[in-house]
Design a protein around this motif. Structure first.
Motif, PDB file in Angstrom:
ATOM      1  N   LYS A   1       0.824  -1.217   0.000  1.00  0.00           N
ATOM      2  CA  LYS A   1       0.000   0.000   0.000  1.00  0.00           C
ATOM      3  C   LYS A   1       0.854   1.261   0.000  1.00  0.00           C
ATOM      4  CE  LYS A   1      -4.067  -2.070   2.197  1.00  0.00           C
ATOM      5  NZ  LYS A   1      -5.005  -2.043   3.353  1.00  0.00           N
ATOM      6  N   ARG A   2       2.038   1.169   0.575  1.00  0.00           N
ATOM      7  CA  ARG A   2       2.942   2.331   0.578  1.00  0.00           C
ATOM      8  C   ARG A   2       3.245   2.786  -0.854  1.00  0.00           C
ATOM      9  NH1 ARG A   2       6.256   5.552  -0.804  1.00  0.00           N
ATOM     10  NH2 ARG A   2       8.243   6.107   0.209  1.00  0.00           N
ATOM     11  N   TYR A   3       3.380   1.825  -1.774  1.00  0.00           N
ATOM     12  CA  TYR A   3       3.712   2.158  -3.164  1.00  0.00           C
ATOM     13  C   TYR A   3       2.515   2.023  -4.100  1.00  0.00           C
ATOM     14  CZ  TYR A   3       8.420   2.189  -1.374  1.00  0.00           C
ATOM     15  OH  TYR A   3       9.543   2.492  -0.632  1.00  0.00           O
ATOM     16  N   GLN A   4       1.328   1.801  -3.517  1.00  0.00           N
ATOM     17  CA  GLN A   4       0.068   1.763  -4.264  1.00  0.00           C
ATOM     18  C   GLN A   4       0.159   0.865  -5.507  1.00  0.00           C
ATOM     19  OE1 GLN A   4      -1.317   5.751  -5.084  1.00  0.00           O
ATOM     20  NE2 GLN A   4      -1.326   6.343  -2.913  1.00  0.00           N
ATOM     21  N   GLU A   5       0.688  -0.322  -5.328  1.00  0.00           N
ATOM     22  CA  GLU A   5       0.797  -1.217  -6.476  1.00  0.00           C
ATOM     23  C   GLU A   5      -0.572  -1.720  -6.900  1.00  0.00           C
ATOM     24  OE1 GLU A   5       3.063  -4.710  -5.889  1.00  0.00           O
ATOM     25  OE2 GLU A   5       2.049  -5.324  -4.056  1.00  0.00           O
ATOM     26  N   LYS A   6      -0.786  -1.722  -8.212  1.00  0.00           N
ATOM     27  CA  LYS A   6      -2.085  -2.138  -8.761  1.00  0.00           C
ATOM     28  C   LYS A   6      -2.180  -3.659  -8.856  1.00  0.00           C
ATOM     29  CE  LYS A   6      -2.758   2.159 -11.338  1.00  0.00           C
ATOM     30  NZ  LYS A   6      -1.611   2.851 -10.706  1.00  0.00           N
ATOM     31  N   ARG A   7      -1.069  -4.293  -9.182  1.00  0.00           N
ATOM     32  CA  ARG A   7      -1.003  -5.758  -9.174  1.00  0.00           C
ATOM     33  C   ARG A   7      -0.170  -6.161  -7.967  1.00  0.00           C
ATOM     34  NH1 ARG A   7       1.280  -7.691 -14.738  1.00  0.00           N
ATOM     35  NH2 ARG A   7       0.787  -9.714 -13.785  1.00  0.00           N
TER      36      ARG A   7
ATOM     37  N   ALA B   1      11.179   2.577   2.578  1.00  0.00           N
ATOM     38  CA  ALA B   1       9.760   2.948   2.534  1.00  0.00           C
ATOM     39  C   ALA B   1       9.440   4.068   3.521  1.00  0.00           C
ATOM     40  CB  ALA B   1       8.896   1.724   2.838  1.00  0.00           C
ATOM     41  N   LEU B   2      10.115   4.059   4.648  1.00  0.00           N
ATOM     42  CA  LEU B   2       9.835   5.051   5.693  1.00  0.00           C
ATOM     43  C   LEU B   2      10.607   6.351   5.518  1.00  0.00           C
ATOM     44  CD1 LEU B   2       9.789   2.784   8.885  1.00  0.00           C
ATOM     45  CD2 LEU B   2       7.824   3.707   7.647  1.00  0.00           C
ATOM     46  N   PHE B   3      11.801   6.285   4.929  1.00  0.00           N
ATOM     47  CA  PHE B   3      12.680   7.457   4.973  1.00  0.00           C
ATOM     48  C   PHE B   3      13.137   7.987   3.613  1.00  0.00           C
ATOM     49  CE2 PHE B   3      13.266   5.346   9.083  1.00  0.00           C
ATOM     50  CZ  PHE B   3      12.991   6.407   9.948  1.00  0.00           C
ATOM     51  N   TRP B   4      12.899   7.256   2.525  1.00  0.00           N
ATOM     52  CA  TRP B   4      13.354   7.755   1.223  1.00  0.00           C
ATOM     53  C   TRP B   4      12.170   7.973   0.305  1.00  0.00           C
ATOM     54  CZ3 TRP B   4      16.069   4.901  -3.314  1.00  0.00           C
ATOM     55  CH2 TRP B   4      16.606   5.854  -4.192  1.00  0.00           C
ATOM     56  N   LYS B   5      11.867   9.222   0.064  1.00  0.00           N
ATOM     57  CA  LYS B   5      10.708   9.592  -0.732  1.00  0.00           C
ATOM     58  C   LYS B   5      10.810   9.105  -2.179  1.00  0.00           C
ATOM     59  CE  LYS B   5       8.094  13.784  -1.978  1.00  0.00           C
ATOM     60  NZ  LYS B   5       8.038  15.256  -1.780  1.00  0.00           N
TER      61      LYS B   5
ATOM     62  N   PRO C   1       7.894   7.820  -8.138  1.00  0.00           N
ATOM     63  CA  PRO C   1       6.527   7.404  -7.772  1.00  0.00           C
ATOM     64  C   PRO C   1       5.474   8.421  -8.196  1.00  0.00           C
ATOM     65  CG  PRO C   1       8.038   7.126  -5.928  1.00  0.00           C
ATOM     66  CD  PRO C   1       8.782   7.899  -6.967  1.00  0.00           C
ATOM     67  N   ASP C   2       4.229   7.970  -8.290  1.00  0.00           N
ATOM     68  CA  ASP C   2       3.116   8.864  -8.634  1.00  0.00           C
ATOM     69  C   ASP C   2       2.943   9.946  -7.574  1.00  0.00           C
ATOM     70  OD1 ASP C   2       2.661   7.298 -10.839  1.00  0.00           O
ATOM     71  OD2 ASP C   2       1.080   6.097  -9.881  1.00  0.00           O
ATOM     72  N   ALA C   3       2.276  11.010  -7.961  1.00  0.00           N
ATOM     73  CA  ALA C   3       2.073  12.143  -7.062  1.00  0.00           C
ATOM     74  C   ALA C   3       1.323  11.736  -5.796  1.00  0.00           C
ATOM     75  CB  ALA C   3       1.313  13.245  -7.792  1.00  0.00           C
ATOM     76  N   SER C   4       0.370  10.818  -5.932  1.00  0.00           N
ATOM     77  CA  SER C   4      -0.415  10.395  -4.765  1.00  0.00           C
ATOM     78  C   SER C   4       0.460   9.659  -3.752  1.00  0.00           C
ATOM     79  CB  SER C   4      -1.566   9.493  -5.201  1.00  0.00           C
ATOM     80  OG  SER C   4      -1.082   8.357  -5.916  1.00  0.00           O
ATOM     81  N   VAL C   5       1.434   8.878  -4.255  1.00  0.00           N
ATOM     82  CA  VAL C   5       2.364   8.177  -3.371  1.00  0.00           C
ATOM     83  C   VAL C   5       3.246   9.176  -2.641  1.00  0.00           C
ATOM     84  CG1 VAL C   5       4.281   6.520  -3.281  1.00  0.00           C
ATOM     85  CG2 VAL C   5       2.358   6.120  -4.828  1.00  0.00           C
TER      86      VAL C   5
ATOM     87  N   PHE D   1       3.505  10.158   1.482  1.00  0.00           N
ATOM     88  CA  PHE D   1       4.798  10.166   2.169  1.00  0.00           C
ATOM     89  C   PHE D   1       5.011  11.489   2.902  1.00  0.00           C
ATOM     90  CE2 PHE D   1       9.320  10.996   2.544  1.00  0.00           C
ATOM     91  CZ  PHE D   1       9.820   9.796   3.006  1.00  0.00           C
ATOM     92  N   ASP D   2       4.694  12.601   2.220  1.00  0.00           N
ATOM     93  CA  ASP D   2       4.854  13.921   2.832  1.00  0.00           C
ATOM     94  C   ASP D   2       3.954  14.081   4.047  1.00  0.00           C
ATOM     95  OD1 ASP D   2       6.801  14.782   1.060  1.00  0.00           O
ATOM     96  OD2 ASP D   2       5.331  15.610  -0.367  1.00  0.00           O
ATOM     97  N   GLN D   3       2.727  13.575   3.957  1.00  0.00           N
ATOM     98  CA  GLN D   3       1.796  13.657   5.084  1.00  0.00           C
ATOM     99  C   GLN D   3       2.352  12.902   6.285  1.00  0.00           C
ATOM    100  OE1 GLN D   3      -2.216  12.483   3.988  1.00  0.00           O
ATOM    101  NE2 GLN D   3      -2.032  13.520   2.030  1.00  0.00           N
ATOM    102  N   SER D   4       2.887  11.735   6.027  1.00  0.00           N
ATOM    103  CA  SER D   4       3.458  10.934   7.120  1.00  0.00           C
ATOM    104  C   SER D   4       4.653  11.637   7.737  1.00  0.00           C
ATOM    105  CB  SER D   4       3.875   9.552   6.587  1.00  0.00           C
ATOM    106  OG  SER D   4       4.531   8.819   7.577  1.00  0.00           O
TER     107      SER D   4
END
Length: 512
Positions: free
Chosen positions: A118-124, A434-438, A496-500, A504-507
């Motif tokens: 979910k962190r990277y919003q993978e579709k598959r 995932a936690l520290f590199w945008k 990554p996509d803008a939504s991803v 990350f920025d929100q977190s």
């Protein structure tokens, strides 16, 4: 069976009954949902978070492996390992705990594979599938190693049939894990950590008395060349000191890297009721780890002195791992009350083993029932069906683990070491990035998981046997290889996509 053995057996049986009843009672009050079963409804307190994380981490290694190493060769090997684990514990709580708790809530993720996916919003669900398979590949034999430790303990103590002891251990763990899920496991881990602590304290005090006092222990240690050195080790066969090379130090310290990728520890951070309480959890965990491992190393040294005093046999090779068992047997000869205390000490070894096996069993179950069946294969289950599948998966995985534990000659700690490297080298770099590199992306994380997992096998079985500097613990080169793979592939593929990036920025902002 002697009267002392009867009291020890009765004490252990009562302890196992207590574990089953308490776990089941806790489980009946827990939230009946997937989040309740796998994360305790995110309502775990700071004390339970800290102590269950450490109890599920240490396993029987704390009461058998670490004292055994110190007994044979002195402080170097055991102490550098303890230092690496202590640093890893503290840094994991400091760097990872709050971020993964907050981020997992944002993403509504209740397992490590689902968090990364979910962190990277993978579709598959490719990452989901690979991450789940990694958990099953390394956790099922890890659980089996714990059951094997239980079998060996009862077989060496009472001559019980090895497989019967393995099955009994599995049934006890299944009873409260399948009914209570995470709440029961975490609370029982707290109770078991207390029993482990009591066992360490009692053994230390009694052993010092049997050795003839602190001065006698120190004099015995000084009489063995290299025994008290951090840069030499004592060779019990040659009776002399031998160098402790830098490659060994790096290998032992590398154990600390494993913490960043341990699913059964990371979910403790995700389950705490308030992220602000993680600061208290960090302090409790750090203090307990430092004290418990220091005491465990000292027990090995004291036990060597007790052997020299003639109160217990001189232990050689892997038999040194039974040093606490030997001391407990000695204690049991001092009357029925002492035999009961000895039973509690041996229950501490069981507690150390079960507190790890139950957590791993739950993590493996979540990987299969929650991530593979529902997320990867798309099975639609009602909440009731989800709970039935979750409990059924716990039972099935435990049965497989019992089968894998059927060989009494298998090396428990070799399996633990390899599985620790497997998780540390795959999930460790992935979680940190995932936690520290945008800029990290789905392709990079996928590459890191694959490279880390493959490199563990390649280094362990093909490169390390060459010897020399290449004989370093496989966790370190595999961890670095996975990290490099993530960085290189992420930079060579689209960002990554803008939504991803927005999530990350929100977190990050909420963390600040």
């Amino acid at each position: 069976m002697t009267s002392a053995q009867m009291f020890i057996t009765a004490t252990i049986i009562l302890y196992l009954c207590f574990v089953i009843c308490t776990g089941v009672l806790i489980g009946r009050r827990s939230k009946k949902s997937a989040e309740g079963f796998y994360l305790g409804g995110r309502g775990i307190g700071p004390l339970v978070t800290a102590m269950s994380a450490e109890a599920s981490d240490m396993s029987s290694w704390l009461l058998m492996g670490l004292p055994g190493v110190a007994y044979l060769s002195g402080v170097a090997d055991a102490s550098w390992t303890a230092i690496g684990l202590a640093l890893g514990t503290y840094l994991n709580f400091l760097l990872v705990a709050k971020r993964i708790r907050r981020y997992s809530v944002q993403l509504d993720a209740i397992t490590i594979p689902s968090f990364i996916s979910k962190r990277y919003q993978e579709k598959r669900p490719i990452i989901m599938c690979i991450a789940s398979l990694i958990i099953l590949i390394f956790f099922v034999p890890y659980v089996a190693s714990g059951l094997a430790a239980i079998g060996k303990l009862f077989n060496s103590l009472f001559g019980w049939n090895y497989m019967l002891a393995v099955i009994i251990g599995a049934l006890v763990i299944i009873s409260y894990t399948s009914v209570g899920g995470f709440s029961a496991v975490a609370t029982m881990d707290l109770i078991q950590s207390i029993i482990m602590t009591v066992a360490l304290v009692v053994i230390t005090v009694f052993s010092i008395n049997q050795a003839g006092g602190v001065d006698a222990v120190v004099e015995n240690a000084k009489s063995m060349d290299g025994y008290l050195s951090f840069f030499q080790t004592y060779d019990p066969v040659a009776g002399s000191a031998k160098p402790y090379p830098a490659i060994n130090i790096f290998s032992m310290l590398a154990w600390g890297l494993g913490y960043f990728g341990m699913p059964h520890i990371l979910v403790r951070f995700m389950a705490i009721r308030d992220e602000k309480e993680l600061t208290l959890s960090r302090r409790i965990a750090a203090v307990w780890v430092v004290i418990s491992m220091t005491v465990a190393v000292c027990i090995g040294m004291i036990g060597n002195s007790v052997s020299k005093a003639g109160h217990i046999p001189t232990l050689e090779g892997s038999a040194s791992e039974t040093i606490i068992v030997q001391i407990a047997n000695l204690l049991s000869t001092y009357g029925w009350l002492a035999a009961i205390v000895a039973g509690l000490i041996l229950a501490g070894i069981l507690a150390a083993t079960m507190s790890t096996a139950d957590s791993q069993l739950l993590a493996a179950s979540s990987a299969f029932s929650e991530n593979l069946l529902q997320d990867v294969f798309g099975m639609k289950l009602t909440p009731k069906q989800t709970m039935l599948v979750a409990r059924g998966t716990v039972i099935c995985i435990a049965i497989i683990a019992v089968f894998l534990a059927s060989d009494p000659n298998s090396s428990v700690f070799a399996i633990v070491s390899f599985a620790w490297a497997g998780f540390g080298a795959t999930f460790g770099p992935a979680i940190l990035c995932a936690l520290f590199w945008k800029r990290s992306n789905r392709q990079g994380i996928l590459a890191g998981l694959v490279v880390g997992g493959v490199m563990v096998f390649v280094w362990k079985f093909l490169i390390a046997p060459m010897g020399g500097a290449l004989a370093i613990y496989e966790l370190l080169p595999a961890f670095l290889s996975a990290l490099i793979a993530i960085v290189v592939v992420s930079l060579l593929t689209p960002k990554p996509d803008a939504s991803v990036l927005s999530l990350f920025d929100q977190s990050k902002q909420s963390a600040e």
